[in-house]
Design a protein around this motif. Sequence first.
Motif, PDB file in Angstrom:
ATOM      1  N   THR A  49       0.800  -1.219   0.000  1.00 51.21           N
ATOM      2  CA  THR A  49       0.000   0.000   0.000  1.00 51.21           C
ATOM      3  C   THR A  49       0.836   1.274   0.000  1.00 51.21           C
ATOM      4  O   THR A  49       0.298   2.361  -0.157  1.00 51.21           O
ATOM      5  CB  THR A  49      -0.915   0.017   1.230  1.00 51.21           C
ATOM      6  OG1 THR A  49      -0.098  -0.095   2.394  1.00 51.21           O
ATOM      7  CG2 THR A  49      -1.921  -1.106   1.179  1.00 51.21           C
ATOM      8  N   GLN A  51       3.325   4.150  -1.285  1.00 49.48           N
ATOM      9  CA  GLN A  51       3.774   4.793  -2.510  1.00 49.48           C
ATOM     10  C   GLN A  51       4.695   5.928  -2.101  1.00 49.48           C
ATOM     11  O   GLN A  51       4.290   6.805  -1.350  1.00 49.48           O
ATOM     12  CB  GLN A  51       2.595   5.358  -3.308  1.00 49.48           C
ATOM     13  CG  GLN A  51       1.627   4.308  -3.809  1.00 49.48           C
ATOM     14  CD  GLN A  51       2.234   3.448  -4.901  1.00 49.48           C
ATOM     15  OE1 GLN A  51       2.928   3.937  -5.786  1.00 49.48           O
ATOM     16  NE2 GLN A  51       2.001   2.162  -4.824  1.00 49.48           N
ATOM     17  N   GLN A  86       0.093   9.840 -10.215  1.00 44.64           N
ATOM     18  CA  GLN A  86      -1.172   9.451  -9.598  1.00 44.64           C
ATOM     19  C   GLN A  86      -1.640  10.565  -8.682  1.00 44.64           C
ATOM     20  O   GLN A  86      -0.868  11.454  -8.321  1.00 44.64           O
ATOM     21  CB  GLN A  86      -0.995   8.162  -8.797  1.00 44.64           C
ATOM     22  CG  GLN A  86      -0.114   8.329  -7.571  1.00 44.64           C
ATOM     23  CD  GLN A  86       0.136   7.016  -6.863  1.00 44.64           C
ATOM     24  OE1 GLN A  86       0.311   5.999  -7.502  1.00 44.64           O
ATOM     25  NE2 GLN A  86       0.131   7.044  -5.546  1.00 44.64           N
ATOM     26  N   VAL A  88      -2.316  12.693  -5.513  1.00 37.38           N
ATOM     27  CA  VAL A  88      -1.535  12.817  -4.275  1.00 37.38           C
ATOM     28  C   VAL A  88      -2.266  13.662  -3.228  1.00 37.38           C
ATOM     29  O   VAL A  88      -1.663  14.104  -2.260  1.00 37.38           O
ATOM     30  CB  VAL A  88      -0.125  13.393  -4.557  1.00 37.38           C
ATOM     31  CG1 VAL A  88       0.701  12.437  -5.385  1.00 37.38           C
ATOM     32  CG2 VAL A  88      -0.203  14.757  -5.228  1.00 37.38           C
ATOM     33  N   THR A  89      -3.562  13.845  -3.421  1.00 34.67           N
ATOM     34  CA  THR A  89      -4.321  14.713  -2.511  1.00 34.67           C
ATOM     35  C   THR A  89      -4.387  14.172  -1.090  1.00 34.67           C
ATOM     36  O   THR A  89      -4.528  14.942  -0.150  1.00 34.67           O
ATOM     37  CB  THR A  89      -5.756  14.933  -3.025  1.00 34.67           C
ATOM     38  OG1 THR A  89      -6.366  13.664  -3.247  1.00 34.67           O
ATOM     39  CG2 THR A  89      -5.753  15.739  -4.310  1.00 34.67           C
ATOM     40  N   ARG A  90      -4.285  12.862  -0.890  1.00 35.27           N
ATOM     41  CA  ARG A  90      -4.351  12.288   0.451  1.00 35.27           C
ATOM     42  C   ARG A  90      -2.966  11.888   0.947  1.00 35.27           C
ATOM     43  O   ARG A  90      -2.818  11.044   1.818  1.00 35.27           O
ATOM     44  CB  ARG A  90      -5.296  11.087   0.450  1.00 35.27           C
ATOM     45  CG  ARG A  90      -6.724  11.483   0.094  1.00 35.27           C
ATOM     46  CD  ARG A  90      -7.664  10.310   0.058  1.00 35.27           C
ATOM     47  NE  ARG A  90      -7.691   9.550   1.288  1.00 35.27           N
ATOM     48  CZ  ARG A  90      -8.468   9.792   2.334  1.00 35.27           C
ATOM     49  NH1 ARG A  90      -9.305  10.803   2.292  1.00 35.27           N
ATOM     50  NH2 ARG A  90      -8.431   9.029   3.415  1.00 35.27           N
ATOM     51  N   SER A  91      -1.948  12.500   0.397  1.00 38.33           N
ATOM     52  CA  SER A  91      -0.562  12.163   0.717  1.00 38.33           C
ATOM     53  C   SER A  91       0.052  13.157   1.685  1.00 38.33           C
ATOM     54  O   SER A  91      -0.527  14.195   1.984  1.00 38.33           O
ATOM     55  CB  SER A  91       0.266  12.147  -0.569  1.00 38.33           C
ATOM     56  OG  SER A  91      -0.258  11.218  -1.481  1.00 38.33           O
ATOM     57  N   TYR A  93       3.409  15.586   2.125  1.00 38.54           N
ATOM     58  CA  TYR A  93       4.439  16.240   1.313  1.00 38.54           C
ATOM     59  C   TYR A  93       5.558  16.710   2.227  1.00 38.54           C
ATOM     60  O   TYR A  93       5.303  17.347   3.246  1.00 38.54           O
ATOM     61  CB  TYR A  93       3.879  17.462   0.585  1.00 38.54           C
ATOM     62  CG  TYR A  93       2.508  17.262  -0.031  1.00 38.54           C
ATOM     63  CD1 TYR A  93       2.291  16.301  -1.012  1.00 38.54           C
ATOM     64  CD2 TYR A  93       1.433  18.031   0.386  1.00 38.54           C
ATOM     65  CE1 TYR A  93       1.038  16.126  -1.579  1.00 38.54           C
ATOM     66  CE2 TYR A  93       0.180  17.869  -0.173  1.00 38.54           C
ATOM     67  CZ  TYR A  93      -0.018  16.920  -1.157  1.00 38.54           C
ATOM     68  OH  TYR A  93      -1.259  16.745  -1.702  1.00 38.54           O
ATOM     69  N   ASN A 121      -3.064  15.413  -9.084  1.00 38.97           N
ATOM     70  CA  ASN A 121      -1.742  14.787  -9.194  1.00 38.97           C
ATOM     71  C   ASN A 121      -0.615  15.760  -8.878  1.00 38.97           C
ATOM     72  O   ASN A 121       0.556  15.389  -8.964  1.00 38.97           O
ATOM     73  CB  ASN A 121      -1.522  14.237 -10.602  1.00 38.97           C
ATOM     74  CG  ASN A 121      -2.423  13.074 -10.924  1.00 38.97           C
ATOM     75  OD1 ASN A 121      -3.486  12.899 -10.341  1.00 38.97           O
ATOM     76  ND2 ASN A 121      -2.016  12.267 -11.874  1.00 38.97           N
ATOM     77  N   VAL A 143       6.862  12.701  -1.697  1.00 42.66           N
ATOM     78  CA  VAL A 143       5.422  12.523  -1.485  1.00 42.66           C
ATOM     79  C   VAL A 143       5.217  11.097  -0.988  1.00 42.66           C
ATOM     80  O   VAL A 143       5.613  10.139  -1.649  1.00 42.66           O
ATOM     81  CB  VAL A 143       4.630  12.770  -2.778  1.00 42.66           C
ATOM     82  CG1 VAL A 143       3.158  12.462  -2.580  1.00 42.66           C
ATOM     83  CG2 VAL A 143       4.826  14.193  -3.248  1.00 42.66           C
ATOM     84  N   SER A 144       4.609  10.954   0.187  1.00 39.13           N
ATOM     85  CA  SER A 144       4.319   9.649   0.777  1.00 39.13           C
ATOM     86  C   SER A 144       2.817   9.418   0.750  1.00 39.13           C
ATOM     87  O   SER A 144       2.050  10.223   1.277  1.00 39.13           O
ATOM     88  CB  SER A 144       4.786   9.592   2.221  1.00 39.13           C
ATOM     89  OG  SER A 144       6.164   9.834   2.296  1.00 39.13           O
ATOM     90  N   SER A 145       2.416   8.327   0.130  1.00 40.56           N
ATOM     91  CA  SER A 145       0.986   8.003   0.060  1.00 40.56           C
ATOM     92  C   SER A 145       0.698   6.741   0.837  1.00 40.56           C
ATOM     93  O   SER A 145       1.493   5.870   0.918  1.00 40.56           O
ATOM     94  CB  SER A 145       0.569   7.790  -1.385  1.00 40.56           C
ATOM     95  OG  SER A 145       0.752   8.962  -2.126  1.00 40.56           O
TER      96      SER A 145
END
Length: 145
Positions: A49, A51, A86, A88-91, A93, A121, A143-145
């Motif tokens: 899971t 990214q 992809q 990245v709104t829920r990631s 930064y 994105n 960026v960590s997802s």
Amino acid sequence: MSETSDAAKAAQSVEAEYASAEQPPALDTDAEDVGLMAVPATAAGLPATAQGHFAVVNANGTLARGFGVVSSSRLALGQYQVIFIQPVTRSAYTATIGLTGSVGASPPGEIAVVGRAGNANGVFVQTWNSAGAPADRAFHLHVSS
């Protein structure tokens, strides 16, 4: 002997005990619970899971290198956008001012990151000099997802 000196001696005794001691071993229950919460890893070692994408961007907005990044561009003095493969709104930064090469010293400055308005994105990056004025600065973005 006064209460203060007794307390000081007790504190020194405890301090000396911990200064020479190693970490205590992990409890068996700690080790057992890890497997219940862990996500199986991919061949690359990351949880399925997870990214992790990154971009290293030159002060002029061009992309020096990256992983999972599509493009980067300078929008205005000290303003950049970085587009990933992809949403990245829920990631999370994380960014830092830094040269894109492997040697040298980066000029000092400040940096801020937020999602890019109008592009799921994208990430919007702003950089300033140490006096707080907008300034073009090279940076590293993760960026960590």
